[in-house]
Write a protein that holds these residues in place. Structure first.
Motif, mmCIF file in Angstrom:
data_model
loop_
_atom_site.group_PDB
_atom_site.id
_atom_site.type_symbol
_atom_site.label_atom_id
_atom_site.label_comp_id
_atom_site.label_asym_id
_atom_site.label_seq_id
_atom_site.Cartn_x
_atom_site.Cartn_y
_atom_site.Cartn_z
ATOM 1 N N MET A 169 -4.664 6.409 -2.323
ATOM 2 C CA MET A 169 -3.874 5.240 -1.931
ATOM 3 C C MET A 169 -3.961 4.173 -3.015
ATOM 4 O O MET A 169 -5.004 3.992 -3.644
ATOM 5 N N PHE A 182 -3.293 0.023 -3.573
ATOM 6 C CA PHE A 182 -3.094 -1.260 -2.902
ATOM 7 C C PHE A 182 -2.765 -2.297 -3.970
ATOM 8 O O PHE A 182 -3.573 -2.558 -4.864
ATOM 9 N N SER A 225 -13.548 4.034 -4.069
ATOM 10 C CA SER A 225 -12.622 2.942 -4.330
ATOM 11 C C SER A 225 -12.824 2.447 -5.757
ATOM 12 O O SER A 225 -13.964 2.305 -6.214
ATOM 13 N N SER A 240 0.857 -1.185 0.000
ATOM 14 C CA SER A 240 0.000 0.000 0.000
ATOM 15 C C SER A 240 0.888 1.228 0.000
ATOM 16 O O SER A 240 1.934 1.264 0.648
ATOM 17 N N GLN A 275 3.785 -7.128 -5.529
ATOM 18 C CA GLN A 275 4.359 -6.127 -4.631
ATOM 19 C C GLN A 275 5.860 -5.947 -4.809
ATOM 20 O O GLN A 275 6.404 -4.902 -4.495
ATOM 21 N N GLN A 284 0.703 5.767 -0.620
ATOM 22 C CA GLN A 284 0.023 6.998 -1.018
ATOM 23 C C GLN A 284 0.678 7.473 -2.306
ATOM 24 O O GLN A 284 1.890 7.689 -2.356
#
Length: 189
Positions: free
Chosen positions: A167, A169, A144, A128, A175, A130
């Motif tokens: 944000m 995710f 969202s 996650s 990742q 910003q």
């Protein structure tokens, strides 16, 4: 065939047409008081019409002022994104920007707002992160979205929060990679 009759006017000493004055005997019997009364009434009617036009002009200006905000469009406004991430997903594409289109106002009793965000953000890493900061108040209720990126990766979930944070995710499988988002989202409030 009848030929038109030419009207001739007498000429004065300079050779210019001379128009004779009407003699008093030519207008005898016309009631001067009646003419004066008619002219006075006409003056009053003209004054009433001028006042009516002024009142209507004031009312129209007030109506225009009240209705001027019935439809509004901010156009695309850029927002804060870290410089090394901003507008880098597709360099020739649209810029990171927001837009608000309003229809209606309190005067007509019904109104709605359409808000949009354009994301052109690269260098998204981790689970996650910003990725942007919107102006306070742009997001009334958290929003969202599911954003597509590279065709071989999982979608990224984007959240626009009431405090202005945007944000990203990232799915656990992606990742450890550098991800990006190039997409536009719109919602109705």
């Amino acid at each position: 065939m009848n030929e038109p009759t030419e009207i001739k006017y007498p000429l004065d000493e300079n050779g210019e047409p001379y128009y004779a004055a009407t003699h008093i005997s030519g207008v005898q019997g016309i009631d001067k008081d009646s003419i004066d009364t008619d002219l006075t009434e006409l003056d009053h009617k003209i004054a009433e019409l001028k006042n009516l036009i002024q009142e209507q002009d004031k009312a129209l200006k007030l109506l225009n002022k009240r209705l001027s905000d019935v439809i509004g469009d901010t156009g695309w406004i850029e927002y804060q994104v870290p410089p090394d991430m901003k507008n880098k997903a597709v360099s020739s594409g649209f810029k990171c920007a927001i837009r608000e289109v309003r229809a209606g106002n309190d005067l007509i009793g019904k109104h709605f707002v359409v808000r949009s965000i354009r994301l052109n953000v690269s260098e998204i890493t981790g689970g996650s992160m910003q990725i942007a900061q919107l102006p306070t108040g742009f997001v009334t209720d958290n929003q969202s979205f599911i954003a597509r990126q590279n065709g071989y990766r999982h979608p990224i979930t984007i959240e626009c929060l009431k405090n202005g944070k945007v944000m990203a995710f990232v799915h656990p499988d992606d990742q450890n990679k550098t991800n990006w988002v190039y997409q536009e989202f719109t919602w109705l409030e």
